[in-house]
Enzyme design. Structure first.
Site, PDB file in Angstrom:
ATOM      1  N   LYS A  65       0.838  -1.206   0.000  1.00 38.62           N
ATOM      2  CA  LYS A  65       0.000   0.000   0.000  1.00 38.62           C
ATOM      3  C   LYS A  65       0.873   1.256   0.000  1.00 38.62           C
ATOM      4  O   LYS A  65       0.585   2.234  -0.687  1.00 38.62           O
ATOM      5  CB  LYS A  65      -0.941  -0.006   1.223  1.00 38.62           C
ATOM      6  CG  LYS A  65      -2.077  -1.027   1.076  1.00 38.62           C
ATOM      7  CD  LYS A  65      -2.834  -1.296   2.371  1.00 38.62           C
ATOM      8  CE  LYS A  65      -3.793  -2.469   2.195  1.00 38.62           C
ATOM      9  NZ  LYS A  65      -4.513  -2.848   3.412  1.00 38.62           N
ATOM     10  N   GLN A 117      -4.414  -1.827   9.650  1.00 40.37           N
ATOM     11  CA  GLN A 117      -4.365  -3.132   9.003  1.00 40.37           C
ATOM     12  C   GLN A 117      -4.936  -4.222   9.920  1.00 40.37           C
ATOM     13  O   GLN A 117      -4.551  -4.341  11.074  1.00 40.37           O
ATOM     14  CB  GLN A 117      -2.899  -3.461   8.628  1.00 40.37           C
ATOM     15  CG  GLN A 117      -2.728  -4.741   7.844  1.00 40.37           C
ATOM     16  CD  GLN A 117      -3.376  -4.699   6.458  1.00 40.37           C
ATOM     17  OE1 GLN A 117      -3.268  -3.709   5.742  1.00 40.37           O
ATOM     18  NE2 GLN A 117      -4.053  -5.772   6.078  1.00 40.37           N
ATOM     19  N   ASP A 132     -10.802   2.815   4.331  1.00 35.79           N
ATOM     20  CA  ASP A 132     -11.144   1.386   4.194  1.00 35.79           C
ATOM     21  C   ASP A 132     -12.668   1.197   4.141  1.00 35.79           C
ATOM     22  O   ASP A 132     -13.145   0.123   3.783  1.00 35.79           O
ATOM     23  CB  ASP A 132     -10.589   0.584   5.382  1.00 35.79           C
ATOM     24  CG  ASP A 132      -9.326  -0.188   5.014  1.00 35.79           C
ATOM     25  OD1 ASP A 132      -9.084  -0.385   3.810  1.00 35.79           O
ATOM     26  OD2 ASP A 132      -8.593  -0.587   5.946  1.00 35.79           O
TER      27      ASP A 132
END
Ligand code: NAD
Length: 291
Positions: free
Chosen positions: A52, A96, A119
């Protein structure tokens, strides 16, 4: 049979984002800035987060990696999130998953400012998405929509079977496919671990989105001719012929299913790269929405 090439489409999307960033820069404005929080040393998570960060550099975004030790307390993690929420230079950030067992994942996700939740996991974004309001759509479902749209796949009136009801893939996917949108207007069946006689259901599907995490679960005898198949699964399967000791397997038995498919995504090179590209897209949106 046509391969839905996630590598190619995600490259197109990244090129579009790069052009937008160049335009932002040429006007002397601030480029989008993504932060990623990693807790612990889980191998797959470290790989995902590093890619990412690399993706950000590729399109010209700023990025910050906050690497915390496994034993980080809930309190400390919430403080880091609070700092990111209030740091005006950060447009969006992700934490994460999965988090170590001693951390309450729900409380952590709830602490993220929905305006920076690229997200799209915060209930505010899930709720807005469900109500057709502008929202961050989580990257994997968003990437699948984009893939279907860019290949001009007709979904209206089609029977879509989503296998899996997780909060990050199956559930949002099933909602999105039923909504009034280009890759939408479908009649959706959601199958899950308690579904009885799944084969009879998948055999009726025009489009199957497999997101259950069981390698090569969907086989040729479970689908009809001309089916369109989106394989979300990524599982590391031990493979001594590979240098790294494993291979990546999807939820679809590619050889038997592709023989009957009109379109199919490969693993790797299908949904995975689309997911990465859509996180960038959400970060760009976060920048724009904060202006
Ligand atoms: P999850 O474990 O949270 O959910 C799995 C779902 O599958 C559950 O809802 C469960 O009810 C259902 N299921 C389990 N066994 C089943 C069965 N026998 N029949 C029907 N349904 C069954 O998983 P997830 O987070 O949704 O991820 C699914 C897969 O997708 C995993 O392999 C994951 O690694 C992968 N994934 C890939 C991407 C990507 O970018 N390509 C992103 C997210 C997840």
């Amino acid at each position: 049979m046509t391969i839905l090439d996630g590598n190619k489409i995600s490259d197109d999307i990244k090129a579009e984002i790069t052009r937008e960033v160049e335009l932002i820069k040429s006007k002397g404005e601030k480029v989008p800035h993504l932060a990623a929080v990693l807790v612990g040393t889980d191998g797959a998570s470290m790989t995902y987060v590093n890619s990412k960060v690399k993706d950000c550099a590729m399109v010209g975004f700023d990025s910050t990696l906050i690497d915390l030790p496994e034993e980080t307390t809930q309190e400390k993690l919430l403080k880091v999130i609070h700092d990111l929420n209030t740091n005006d230079d950060i447009d969006g950030f992700i934490v994460q998953l999965p988090l170590p067992g001693h951390i309450d994942e729900h409380e952590v996700l709830m602490a993220i400012n929905p305006d920076k939740d690229v997200d799209g996991f915060h209930p505010t974004n899930v709720g807005k998405m469900t109500l057709d309001l502008p929202a961050f759509i989580s990257a994997t479902p968003y990437g699948i929509l984009e893939l279907l749209e860019r290949y001009n796949i007709e979904t209206s009136g089609k029977h879509v079977v989503v296998i899996g009801r997780s909060h990050i893939v199956g559930r949002p996917m099933s909602i999105l496919m039923s909504q009034k949108r280009k890759a939408g207007n479908a009649t959706v069946t959601v199958a899950h671990s308690r579904t009885v006689n799944l084969k009879a259901i998948t055999q009726q599907a025009d489009i199957i989105i497999a997101a259950l995490g069981i390698p090569e679960f969907l086989r040729g005898d479970m689908v009809k001719d001309g089916v369109i198949v989106i394989d979300v699964g990524i599982t590391r399967v031990p493979d001594s012929t590979k240098k790294r000791g494993y291979r990546l397997a999807g939820d679809v038995h590619f050889d038997s299913v592709s023989a009957k498919s009109e379109y199919i995504t490969p693993v790797p090179g299908g949904v995975g790269p689309m997911t990465r590209a859509m996180l960038l897209k959400n970060t760009l949106l976060a920048r724009k929405w904060r202006l």
